[in-house]
Design a protein around this motif. Structure first.
Motif, PDB file in Angstrom:
ATOM      1  N   CYS A   1       0.881  -1.169   0.061  1.00 55.72           N
ATOM      2  CA  CYS A   1       0.220   0.014  -0.085  1.00 55.72           C
ATOM      3  C   CYS A   1       1.026   1.361  -0.046  1.00 55.72           C
ATOM      4  O   CYS A   1       2.071   1.236   0.399  1.00 55.72           O
ATOM      5  CB  CYS A   1      -0.964   0.127   0.994  1.00 55.72           C
ATOM      6  N   PRO A   2       0.274   2.406  -0.482  1.00 54.73           N
ATOM      7  CA  PRO A   2       0.968   3.577  -0.433  1.00 54.73           C
ATOM      8  C   PRO A   2       1.392   3.791   1.098  1.00 54.73           C
ATOM      9  O   PRO A   2       0.558   3.702   1.938  1.00 54.73           O
ATOM     10  CB  PRO A   2      -0.085   4.622  -0.780  1.00 54.73           C
ATOM     11  N   GLY A   3       2.567   4.404   1.366  1.00 58.53           N
ATOM     12  CA  GLY A   3       3.295   4.748   2.659  1.00 58.53           C
ATOM     13  C   GLY A   3       3.621   3.394   3.713  1.00 58.53           C
ATOM     14  O   GLY A   3       3.881   3.783   4.871  1.00 58.53           O
ATOM     15  N   CYS A   4       3.573   2.522   3.020  1.00 64.69           N
ATOM     16  CA  CYS A   4       3.865   1.084   3.798  1.00 64.69           C
ATOM     17  C   CYS A   4       5.435   1.172   4.031  1.00 64.69           C
ATOM     18  O   CYS A   4       6.063   1.251   2.859  1.00 64.69           O
ATOM     19  CB  CYS A   4       3.293  -0.210   2.823  1.00 64.69           C
ATOM     20  N   GLY A   5       5.892   0.551   5.164  1.00 64.56           N
ATOM     21  CA  GLY A   5       7.406   0.499   5.151  1.00 64.56           C
ATOM     22  C   GLY A   5       8.046  -0.668   4.561  1.00 64.56           C
ATOM     23  O   GLY A   5       8.956  -0.630   4.399  1.00 64.56           O
TER      24      GLY A   5
ATOM     25  N   ARG B   1      16.812  -2.344  17.407  1.00 64.62           N
ATOM     26  CA  ARG B   1      15.577  -1.727  17.097  1.00 64.62           C
ATOM     27  C   ARG B   1      15.794  -0.436  16.431  1.00 64.62           C
ATOM     28  O   ARG B   1      16.241   0.303  17.084  1.00 64.62           O
ATOM     29  CB  ARG B   1      14.588  -1.691  18.427  1.00 64.62           C
ATOM     30  N   THR B   2      15.299  -0.358  15.118  1.00 62.87           N
ATOM     31  CA  THR B   2      15.378   0.840  14.435  1.00 62.87           C
ATOM     32  C   THR B   2      13.639   0.968  13.974  1.00 62.87           C
ATOM     33  O   THR B   2      13.126   0.376  14.308  1.00 62.87           O
ATOM     34  CB  THR B   2      16.421   0.684  13.332  1.00 62.87           C
ATOM     35  N   SER B   3      14.034   1.881  13.041  1.00 64.65           N
ATOM     36  CA  SER B   3      12.640   2.434  12.352  1.00 64.65           C
ATOM     37  C   SER B   3      12.862   3.033  10.935  1.00 64.65           C
ATOM     38  O   SER B   3      14.025   3.450  10.594  1.00 64.65           O
ATOM     39  CB  SER B   3      12.042   3.247  13.209  1.00 64.65           C
ATOM     40  N   VAL B   4      11.731   2.827  10.238  1.00 62.44           N
ATOM     41  CA  VAL B   4      12.177   3.497   8.712  1.00 62.44           C
ATOM     42  C   VAL B   4      10.911   4.893   8.776  1.00 62.44           C
ATOM     43  O   VAL B   4      10.447   4.906   7.586  1.00 62.44           O
ATOM     44  CB  VAL B   4      11.589   2.663   7.599  1.00 62.44           C
ATOM     45  N   HIS B   5      10.660   5.497   9.949  1.00 65.14           N
ATOM     46  CA  HIS B   5       9.691   6.551   9.651  1.00 65.14           C
ATOM     47  C   HIS B   5      10.386   7.905   9.301  1.00 65.14           C
ATOM     48  O   HIS B   5       9.527   8.709   8.782  1.00 65.14           O
ATOM     49  CB  HIS B   5       8.895   6.698  11.053  1.00 65.14           C
ATOM     50  N   THR B   6      11.507   8.047   9.336  1.00 67.63           N
ATOM     51  CA  THR B   6      12.138   9.335   8.784  1.00 67.63           C
ATOM     52  C   THR B   6      13.410   8.899   8.151  1.00 67.63           C
ATOM     53  O   THR B   6      13.904   7.896   8.120  1.00 67.63           O
ATOM     54  CB  THR B   6      12.652  10.249   9.899  1.00 67.63           C
ATOM     55  N   PRO B   7      14.052   9.648   6.987  1.00 63.37           N
ATOM     56  CA  PRO B   7      14.949   9.414   6.414  1.00 63.37           C
ATOM     57  C   PRO B   7      16.407   8.990   7.265  1.00 63.37           C
ATOM     58  O   PRO B   7      17.144   8.079   6.761  1.00 63.37           O
ATOM     59  CB  PRO B   7      15.482  10.663   5.335  1.00 63.37           C
ATOM     60  N   GLN B   8      16.609   9.589   8.215  1.00 65.35           N
ATOM     61  CA  GLN B   8      17.643   9.347   9.200  1.00 65.35           C
ATOM     62  C   GLN B   8      17.424   7.947   9.595  1.00 65.35           C
ATOM     63  O   GLN B   8      18.385   7.386   9.812  1.00 65.35           O
ATOM     64  CB  GLN B   8      17.496  10.366  10.555  1.00 65.35           C
TER      65      GLN B   8
END
Lengths: 354, 179, 249
Positions: free
Chosen positions: C19-23, C175-182
């Motif tokens: 879906c659009p916006g999916c990680g 544990r990381t994330s993909v919600h921001t470019p950083q």
């Protein structure tokens, strides 16, 4: 006669598997088959293979899924409750057409049941056992010698048809000790032909995918029709059975595994008493020796099915006999083992009632 | 010739190894043999029994329903298995530990002071060997020498001292009959 | 004209159905880039889970296998033990890894199996349509907790990194994330570390990646990223839990 060694059935199946080139074993302890993983754990390092005691039978069968995809001869063993847990993995392996060998040293059920010998997993083994349209070849040994030899046959069938193969033993065959002869030379897995579907990295070739699903409309149906052809070929070419005194038999016992040994003694008893009794022993439970039973149907006065279950194999017999001859059952569910005398006595009753 | 044998007693009396020694001896003589141990959920201290078939022809059933030969090492086993012995069959019982007496009139009965003799030799644990010696002398199913060789195979981890003790116990049992 | 952005060789030329916006797409791309950068694509077997990313077996341009729900770590164990020269990664979602496959992941970690796990946590069952996941936050609405997750009835979320960090086995847990470019860049570093540990035959590495599911969260992609920043990452702390290879130094 070449050298013979006393061997326990559970040890024989493990030794036979490793000699057949099995280089991956994963399993979980359960009685009455604990001697199998113990034996594998002791000997596998000498063969340079992998032994793993797993967190569950579910993990074990899925490790086989991976090991088989990597191309090695992989095997697991368990007893009834553990085999129930493996059904998911067996279904997936059939869906992904992965060869592997699964031995079930059957014990009394349902549920935790008991640890005595039984044959009550016949339906589960011969009907697929898990979800979806599939079958697995089922081999039923009846001696320590066959416990040793059947893993090799099972691997060969598994690879020829790319399918899991079940060896259906029972607690008696696992615990029994008999002389064993090494009837084949150890197989060096390096000499086996390289499989063209395994996952070993896509260097120099197209990438490969192993999966059991296809969500595109119509595709799975097509795929399953293709797989049915494989099953039809197995049914046409891989039926195995043994006969004893069938040539002039008026009365025929049909029994497999442990029961076929007892039935053989019953046939001797009957013949000593002047009764023309014979034995048909299915070695493959699927594919089932339908043609042989069809041929016998015309000339047999009475079929007697002896099984350590409530009446499971008898359904396969009746599907062939179709009411054209009487079929009677001597069942022993829940861990009981029939005796030759009992078969003889029940036979006499059956004959009077004809 | 086919001899269908049941051996029974307490766990720890060497019931299973006695059966395996007969099977090993029979195999070494080129006979057909099969052995089936009882297996239970208890690891220690329960009752133990096993069936052995030694035959000149291929063994059909490994399940011994009515034995030709019964060897019992303790009281409960005598009570349980005596009624199952075939007519004209043979019963050996461990006279040292079994206080009651067999009741059957249609079988041959041999009392064996298995534990007494074993203790004389220095270990109650070899009472099973005394029993096997008597068994060989009476039934001639396997030779004494085959049993001696067989115990060395079955107890391959035991030392020479133990093997000799076992041989002595087998001989003493044998001489009870052929003394 | 200079090409500044292209599809990495680690991905097949297939249109992704996320879906659009999916990680998932971002995380797929990270892995695909690493397969090339680390020069391991041709000896890698990837494991696709059951869930939205079941189709990962179509997207990664390397050998792929798709086993039963939750059993990735067992299948990885079989593959890697049977052929230790392979590079194996198990790509799993939260339902796959932290619910139905709990036993398999815990024991693979305890055995310190030498493969890499990419654990995508979006706190919801995506493919089946937004049901409660083992990582759904307290009070969070799902289609099977329509009044919000009542922990007294539906139990508490599982923090996988913290759970596995109690074991002696694993070499690397992050544990990381993909919600921001950083965080996308940090995630790439972490997964790279996981692969390097495997290549050095050091053992088990798990990288949990918090990921957006706008569709089932009923949020816009931007709101989803903000929600990870403000809510989800407060419950699931973004940090390196363990890197035993560093302690060795």
């Amino acid at each position: 006669m070449s050298e013979r060694y006393l061997f326990r059935g559970n040890h024989a199946i493990a030794e036979g598997a490793m000699r057949a080139g099995c280089r991956f074993f994963a399993g979980y302890p359960i009685t009455p088959q604990n001697e199998i993983p113990e034996y594998f754990s002791a000997r596998m390092p000498d063969y340079g293979g992998v032994f793993l005691q797993t967190e569950s039978e579910i993990a074990a069968i899925n490790m086989l899924f991976g090991a088989s995809a990597a191309g090695v001869r992989a095997m697991t063993t368990s007893s009834s409750p553990g085999i129930s847990l493996m059904q998911e993995g067996i279904s997936y392996s059939c869906g992904a057409d992965l060869p592997m060998v699964i031995a079930n040293v059957v014990r009394g059920g349902p549920g935790l049941g008991n640890i005595a010998p039984a044959q009550s997993d016949y339906f589960q083994a011969t009907r697929g056992g898990g979800h979806g349209d599939y079958r697995t070849p089922v081999l039923a040994p009846n001696s320590v010698q066959e416990m040793f030899e059947f893993p090799k046959l099972a691997f060969e069938l598994a690879e020829r048809y790319r399918t899991p193969v079940i060896i259906l033993a029972d607690g008696l065959l696992g615990q029994m000790i008999e002389p064993l002869e090494y009837t084949f030379d150890p197989v060096d897995p390096k000499t086996l032909p390289k499989k063209d579907y395994i996952l070993d990295g896509c260097k120099g070739r197209e990438r490969r995918v192993i999966r059991s699903y296809d969500l595109r409309p119509g595709y799975l149906e097509k795929l399953n029709f293709e797989r049915i052809k494989k099953y039809q070929k197995i049914e046409a070419e891989e039926v195995r059975y043994e006969t004893d005194h069938l040539d002039d038999a008026e009365f025929v016992i049909i029994a497999y595994g442990t029961c076929s040994r007892v039935a053989k003694a019953a046939v001797r008893l009957a013949r000593n008493n002047g009764v023309k009794m014979g034995l048909l022993r299915p070695i493959t439970l699927w594919p089932f020796p339908k043609k042989m039973i069809e041929e016998l149907t015309g000339k047999t006065r009475l079929f007697i099915v002896v099984e350590m279950s409530m009446g499971q194999m008898i359904e396969d017999v009746e599907l062939v006999v179709k009411g054209k001859a009487p079929v009677r059952l001597i069942p022993h569910p829940g861990g009981g083992i029939p005796t030759a005398r009992e078969i003889w006595e029940r036979f006499q009753q059956f004959r009077e009632e004809l | 010739m086919t001899n269908e044998i049941i051996i029974a007693g307490f766990g720890g009396q060497g019931i299973i190894s006695a059966g395996m020694i007969i099977a090993q001896a029979g195999m070494s003589e080129g006979r057909y043999v099969t052995f089936f141990p009882s297996y239970g959920a208890e690891m220690r201290g329960g009752t133990a029994n096993c069936s052995v078939v030694v035959s000149d022809e291929e063994v059909a059933s490994p399940v011994v329903d009515r034995p030709d030969t019964l060897m019992v090492m303790n009281e409960p086993s005598l009570i349980r298995f005596e009624p199952r012995v075939k007519e004209n069959g043979i019963l050996f019982f461990n006279q040292t530990l079994i206080k009651s007496r067999p009741k059957r009139k249609d079988i041959k009965i041999y009392p064996v002071e298995a534990n007494l003799i074993a203790e004389e030799l220095g270990s109650g644990r070899i009472a099973n060997m005394v029993m096997l010696g008597a068994f060989a002398a009476v039934t001639k199913t396997v030779d004494l020498d085959s049993l001696k060789a067989a115990q060395r195979v079955i107890f391959k981890k035991a030392d020479e001292k133990m093997h000799r003790l076992n041989d002595q116990a087998l001989e003493r049992g044998y001489k009870l009959i052929n003394g | 004209m200079r090409k500044v952005y292209h599809r990495p060789e680690g991905l097949t030329d297939t249109l992704m159905r996320y879906c659009p916006g999916c990680g998932h797409g971002i995380i797929h791309r990270i892995i695909a880039e690493l397969l090339v950068e680390l020069n391991i694509r041709e000896r890698t077997v990837g494991i696709a889970p059951v869930g939205c990313s079941v189709f990962a077996d179509e997207y990664f341009n390397c050998d792929m296998i798709q086993p039963a729900h939750g059993r990735g770590p067992a299948v990885a164990t079989g593959l890697k033990r049977a052929n230790p020269d392979l590079i194996v990664f198990s790509y799993q979602g939260d339902g796959d890894l932290a619910a139905i496959g709990t036993a398999e992941i815990v024991h693979a970690a305890a055995r310190n199996e030498n493969f890499t796990v990419i654990f995508v946590n979006n706190a919801i069952y995506g493919m089946t349509g937004g049901q409660l996941a083992p990582t759904t936050l307290p009070n969070m609405v799902s289609t099977t907790t329509p009044r919000g997750r009542n922990t007294k009835l539906a139990g508490n979320p599982i923090r996988v990194c913290e759970l596995l960090n109690s074991l002696d086995g694993p070499v690397y847990i992050n544990r990381t994330s993909v919600h921001t470019p950083q965080w996308v860049l940090k995630t790439k570093k972490a997964i790279k570390r996981g692969f390097e540990i495997q290549m050095a035959k050091k053992g088990f590495a798990l990288i949990e990646v918090l990921s957006m599911c706008p569709t089932n969260w009923r949020m816009s992609p931007i709101e989803s990223s903000r929600w990870i920043e403000e809510v989800m990452s407060k419950y699931y702390e973004l940090k390196l839990f363990r890197d035993l290879t560093k302690e060795e130094k």
